[in-house]
Design a protein around this motif. Structure first.
Motif, PDB file in Angstrom:
ATOM      1  N   LEU A 188      19.095  27.862  29.680  1.00  0.00           N
ATOM      2  CA  LEU A 188      20.284  28.645  29.361  1.00  0.00           C
ATOM      3  C   LEU A 188      21.243  27.841  28.490  1.00  0.00           C
ATOM      4  O   LEU A 188      21.384  26.629  28.666  1.00  0.00           O
ATOM      5  N   GLU A 189      21.890  28.511  27.553  1.00  0.00           N
ATOM      6  CA  GLU A 189      22.912  27.869  26.725  1.00  0.00           C
ATOM      7  C   GLU A 189      24.207  27.783  27.536  1.00  0.00           C
ATOM      8  O   GLU A 189      25.028  28.704  27.550  1.00  0.00           O
ATOM      9  N   ALA A 190      24.384  26.665  28.228  1.00  0.00           N
ATOM     10  CA  ALA A 190      25.528  26.519  29.126  1.00  0.00           C
ATOM     11  C   ALA A 190      26.852  26.571  28.376  1.00  0.00           C
ATOM     12  O   ALA A 190      27.830  27.166  28.841  1.00  0.00           O
ATOM     13  N   ALA A 191      26.910  25.950  27.193  1.00  0.00           N
ATOM     14  CA  ALA A 191      28.162  25.937  26.429  1.00  0.00           C
ATOM     15  C   ALA A 191      28.567  27.343  26.026  1.00  0.00           C
ATOM     16  O   ALA A 191      29.750  27.715  26.073  1.00  0.00           O
ATOM     17  N   GLU A 192      27.586  28.160  25.633  1.00  0.00           N
ATOM     18  CA  GLU A 192      27.879  29.541  25.256  1.00  0.00           C
ATOM     19  C   GLU A 192      28.401  30.327  26.459  1.00  0.00           C
ATOM     20  O   GLU A 192      29.345  31.113  26.351  1.00  0.00           O
ATOM     21  N   ALA A 193      27.781  30.117  27.627  1.00  0.00           N
ATOM     22  CA  ALA A 193      28.224  30.809  28.836  1.00  0.00           C
ATOM     23  C   ALA A 193      29.660  30.429  29.190  1.00  0.00           C
ATOM     24  O   ALA A 193      30.467  31.288  29.567  1.00  0.00           O
ATOM     25  N   LYS A 194      30.004  29.159  29.062  1.00  0.00           N
ATOM     26  CA  LYS A 194      31.368  28.721  29.377  1.00  0.00           C
ATOM     27  C   LYS A 194      32.374  29.313  28.394  1.00  0.00           C
ATOM     28  O   LYS A 194      33.496  29.674  28.777  1.00  0.00           O
ATOM     29  N   GLY A 195      31.982  29.416  27.138  1.00  0.00           N
ATOM     30  CA  GLY A 195      32.872  30.040  26.165  1.00  0.00           C
ATOM     31  C   GLY A 195      33.122  31.507  26.485  1.00  0.00           C
ATOM     32  O   GLY A 195      34.252  31.992  26.391  1.00  0.00           O
ATOM     33  N   GLN A 196      32.069  32.228  26.886  1.00  0.00           N
ATOM     34  CA  GLN A 196      32.224  33.619  27.272  1.00  0.00           C
ATOM     35  C   GLN A 196      33.094  33.755  28.521  1.00  0.00           C
ATOM     36  O   GLN A 196      33.858  34.716  28.661  1.00  0.00           O
ATOM     37  N   ALA A 197      32.966  32.789  29.446  1.00  0.00           N
ATOM     38  CA  ALA A 197      33.779  32.819  30.667  1.00  0.00           C
ATOM     39  C   ALA A 197      35.264  32.689  30.334  1.00  0.00           C
ATOM     40  O   ALA A 197      36.112  33.360  30.937  1.00  0.00           O
ATOM     41  N   ARG A 198      35.572  31.837  29.379  1.00  0.00           N
ATOM     42  CA  ARG A 198      36.978  31.701  28.966  1.00  0.00           C
ATOM     43  C   ARG A 198      37.486  33.005  28.368  1.00  0.00           C
ATOM     44  O   ARG A 198      38.647  33.383  28.560  1.00  0.00           O
ATOM     45  N   GLY A 199      36.618  33.699  27.655  1.00  0.00           N
ATOM     46  CA  GLY A 199      37.012  34.986  27.103  1.00  0.00           C
ATOM     47  C   GLY A 199      37.299  36.018  28.178  1.00  0.00           C
ATOM     48  O   GLY A 199      38.256  36.796  28.076  1.00  0.00           O
ATOM     49  N   LEU A 200      36.480  36.035  29.230  1.00  0.00           N
ATOM     50  CA  LEU A 200      36.722  36.949  30.344  1.00  0.00           C
ATOM     51  C   LEU A 200      38.051  36.646  31.021  1.00  0.00           C
ATOM     52  O   LEU A 200      38.815  37.561  31.364  1.00  0.00           O
ATOM     53  N   ALA A 201      38.331  35.354  31.224  1.00  0.00           N
ATOM     54  CA  ALA A 201      39.590  34.971  31.866  1.00  0.00           C
ATOM     55  C   ALA A 201      40.781  35.373  31.005  1.00  0.00           C
ATOM     56  O   ALA A 201      41.813  35.841  31.515  1.00  0.00           O
ATOM     57  N   ALA A 202      40.645  35.223  29.705  1.00  0.00           N
ATOM     58  CA  ALA A 202      41.733  35.611  28.806  1.00  0.00           C
ATOM     59  C   ALA A 202      41.979  37.110  28.865  1.00  0.00           C
ATOM     60  O   ALA A 202      43.129  37.576  28.818  1.00  0.00           O
ATOM     61  N   ALA A 203      40.911  37.900  28.988  1.00  0.00           N
ATOM     62  CA  ALA A 203      41.067  39.352  29.073  1.00  0.00           C
ATOM     63  C   ALA A 203      41.813  39.744  30.346  1.00  0.00           C
ATOM     64  O   ALA A 203      42.664  40.645  30.330  1.00  0.00           O
ATOM     65  N   HIS A 204      41.521  39.074  31.468  1.00  0.00           N
ATOM     66  CA  HIS A 204      42.248  39.346  32.710  1.00  0.00           C
ATOM     67  C   HIS A 204      43.710  38.936  32.575  1.00  0.00           C
ATOM     68  O   HIS A 204      44.599  39.622  33.090  1.00  0.00           O
ATOM     69  N   ALA A 205      43.961  37.826  31.887  1.00  0.00           N
ATOM     70  CA  ALA A 205      45.333  37.332  31.753  1.00  0.00           C
ATOM     71  C   ALA A 205      46.192  38.273  30.929  1.00  0.00           C
ATOM     72  O   ALA A 205      47.419  38.321  31.096  1.00  0.00           O
ATOM     73  N   GLU A 206      45.581  39.045  30.030  1.00  0.00           N
ATOM     74  CA  GLU A 206      46.351  39.973  29.198  1.00  0.00           C
ATOM     75  C   GLU A 206      47.043  41.047  30.026  1.00  0.00           C
ATOM     76  O   GLU A 206      48.050  41.609  29.602  1.00  0.00           O
ATOM     77  N   HIS A 207      46.535  41.336  31.199  1.00  0.00           N
ATOM     78  CA  HIS A 207      47.082  42.417  32.019  1.00  0.00           C
ATOM     79  C   HIS A 207      47.934  41.882  33.176  1.00  0.00           C
ATOM     80  O   HIS A 207      48.213  42.604  34.121  1.00  0.00           O
ATOM     81  N   ARG A 208      48.340  40.646  33.084  1.00  0.00           N
ATOM     82  CA  ARG A 208      49.147  40.062  34.153  1.00  0.00           C
ATOM     83  C   ARG A 208      50.594  40.548  34.059  1.00  0.00           C
ATOM     84  O   ARG A 208      51.064  41.002  33.000  1.00  0.00           O
ATOM     85  N   ALA A 209      51.293  40.433  35.186  1.00  0.00           N
ATOM     86  CA  ALA A 209      52.713  40.768  35.214  1.00  0.00           C
ATOM     87  C   ALA A 209      53.529  39.551  34.775  1.00  0.00           C
ATOM     88  O   ALA A 209      53.014  38.440  34.645  1.00  0.00           O
ATOM     89  N   VAL A 210      54.800  39.743  34.541  1.00  0.00           N
ATOM     90  CA  VAL A 210      55.692  38.641  34.181  1.00  0.00           C
ATOM     91  C   VAL A 210      55.708  37.615  35.327  1.00  0.00           C
ATOM     92  O   VAL A 210      55.704  37.982  36.504  1.00  0.00           O
ATOM     93  N   ASP A 211      55.733  36.340  34.982  1.00  0.00           N
ATOM     94  CA  ASP A 211      55.757  35.235  35.943  1.00  0.00           C
ATOM     95  C   ASP A 211      54.481  35.144  36.776  1.00  0.00           C
ATOM     96  O   ASP A 211      54.477  34.557  37.850  1.00  0.00           O
ATOM     97  N   GLU A 212      53.389  35.728  36.297  1.00  0.00           N
ATOM     98  CA  GLU A 212      52.101  35.603  36.968  1.00  0.00           C
ATOM     99  C   GLU A 212      51.118  34.840  36.083  1.00  0.00           C
ATOM    100  O   GLU A 212      51.117  35.004  34.865  1.00  0.00           O
ATOM    101  N   THR A 213      50.312  34.024  36.718  1.00  0.00           N
ATOM    102  CA  THR A 213      49.221  33.326  36.043  1.00  0.00           C
ATOM    103  C   THR A 213      47.920  33.726  36.726  1.00  0.00           C
ATOM    104  O   THR A 213      47.812  33.638  37.957  1.00  0.00           O
ATOM    105  N   VAL A 214      46.950  34.170  35.951  1.00  0.00           N
ATOM    106  CA  VAL A 214      45.688  34.655  36.496  1.00  0.00           C
ATOM    107  C   VAL A 214      44.610  33.579  36.362  1.00  0.00           C
ATOM    108  O   VAL A 214      44.436  32.995  35.288  1.00  0.00           O
ATOM    109  N   VAL A 215      43.922  33.323  37.464  1.00  0.00           N
ATOM    110  CA  VAL A 215      42.791  32.397  37.482  1.00  0.00           C
ATOM    111  C   VAL A 215      41.553  33.192  37.886  1.00  0.00           C
ATOM    112  O   VAL A 215      41.552  33.864  38.924  1.00  0.00           O
ATOM    113  N   LEU A 216      40.515  33.119  37.072  1.00  0.00           N
ATOM    114  CA  LEU A 216      39.265  33.809  37.375  1.00  0.00           C
ATOM    115  C   LEU A 216      38.315  32.832  38.058  1.00  0.00           C
ATOM    116  O   LEU A 216      38.091  31.721  37.573  1.00  0.00           O
ATOM    117  N   LEU A 217      37.780  33.238  39.206  1.00  0.00           N
ATOM    118  CA  LEU A 217      36.872  32.391  39.970  1.00  0.00           C
ATOM    119  C   LEU A 217      35.433  32.641  39.541  1.00  0.00           C
ATOM    120  O   LEU A 217      34.935  33.768  39.640  1.00  0.00           O
TER     121      LEU A 217
END
Length: 331
Positions: A188-217
């Motif tokens: 598996l291309e581990a680096a590619e998977a990690k890059g995609q994971a950061r993209g998923l986390a960024a998408a979740h962070a876009e819908h956060r409320a003010v003063d909230e920080t989202v962490v994807l597990l």
């Protein structure tokens, strides 16, 4: 959880091994899955051909973190149809415990009846897979293997074994009269998977409320299919009064635990350790312990929201994956 999650020594596949090898003289046909890394689980489906009466050997090619890793469980293959695996956990002692019908070896009965253990007592179940009975191969650790003996009268066709932890991962056993070995595939291309994971986390962070920080597990990107065993982001900085929201939108179990000096040990886990301990108002001053309980779509709890009211540096641990750790700096 102690018995079913015990750690065994992992081993690494030899270079050049295939994901579905040629038959050995004794009729065993090996399929190597999860060509990932210690912090990236490979969820690409695999296929192996076999003849009736053969023994299919499922082996994890993930090296894991070695014999000192307390929580390397990656896969639990069952014959339940894709998307309808039995429950991973069942109520016990005020908390949750692994369902023996999934985490242990079971043979016989219906998948729908594997809700609190094996549908049929192991001594009464069929010794060979007949394509109709429920089969669970038990917990598959990195480097380990499990055997699936096929019945002599198994009808030709494709039989799917689905991972109860990662329902998108499956092994298709193609039963034919003249099996052919499969071609090898790259890791598996581990680096590619990690890059995609950061993209998923960024998408979740876009819908956060003010003063909230989202962490994807442990995000699970689809291209390539993988589970990245990291908290994304792994370090966050919030103001006093800021809120961190940990999310796990997958079936794979994870926890968030703070107010402890070291990572908890999965093999020492009791049902009480899975009971949520969170301040009633969601505000934490750094005193005492916080634990999310098991976060998984399979148990219906997928999020922990915590507001930090005192400056400091706090560490959030995951009982199921030591690498899924979050450092929270407040102030």
């Amino acid at each position: 959880m102690v018995a079913v999650l015990a750690v065994t020594t992992a081993c690494t596949p030899a270079p050049g091994e295939t994901d579905a090898g040629a038959p050995t003289p004794d009729g065993h046909r090996e399929v190597v899955l999860d060509l990932g890394a210690a912090d990236v689980v490979d969820l690409r489906p695999v296929t192996v051909q076999a003849a009736p009466g053969d023994v299919v050997v499922l082996r994890s090619g993930n090296p894991g973190r070695g014999p000192d890793d307390e929580s390397p469980v990656h896969h639990l293959f069952t014959s339940a149809p894709e998307g309808t695996p039995p429950p991973l956990f069942i109520p016990a002692g005020g908390g949750l415990a692994p369902n023996p019908g999934v985490w242990g070896v079971c043979r016989g009965g219906e998948a729908a009846n594997a809700t609190s253990g094996c549908p049929v007592p192991p001594i009464e179940g069929p010794r060979h897979y007949d394509g109709r009975s429920y089969f669970s191969l038990g917990a598959l650790l990195p480097g380990e293997q499990r055997e699936l003996p096929l019945s002599e009268d198994l009808e030709p066709g494709t039989y799917r074994f689905t991972c109860a932890v990662h329902p998108h991962l499956h092994v298709d056993v193609e039963v034919v009269e003249d099996p052919a070995p499969a071609s090898p595939r790259p890791p598996l291309e581990a680096a590619e998977a990690k890059g995609q994971a950061r993209g998923l986390a960024a998408a979740h962070a876009e819908h956060r409320a003010v003063d909230e920080t989202v962490v994807l597990l442990a995000p699970q990107p689809e291209n390539p299919p993988a589970e990245v065993l990291q908290a994304v982001p792994a370090e966050v900085h919030v103001a006093v009064g800021g809120t961190v929201v940990w999310r796990n939108p997958s079936r794979a179990p994870h926890t968030v635990e703070l107010g402890i000096n070291e990572a908890p040990h999965l093999t020492h886990t009791a049902p009480a350790d899975t009971v949520p301990i969170v301040p009633a108002d969601g505000r934490w001053d750094g005193e005492g312990r916080v634990q999310s309980g098991i976060l998984s779509t399979g148990v219906g709890r997928t999020e922990l929201r915590l507001t930090f009211t005192r400056p400091g540096l706090y560490v959030a641990y995951d009982r199921f994956a030591p690498s899924v750790t979050t450092q929270v700096r407040v102030g």
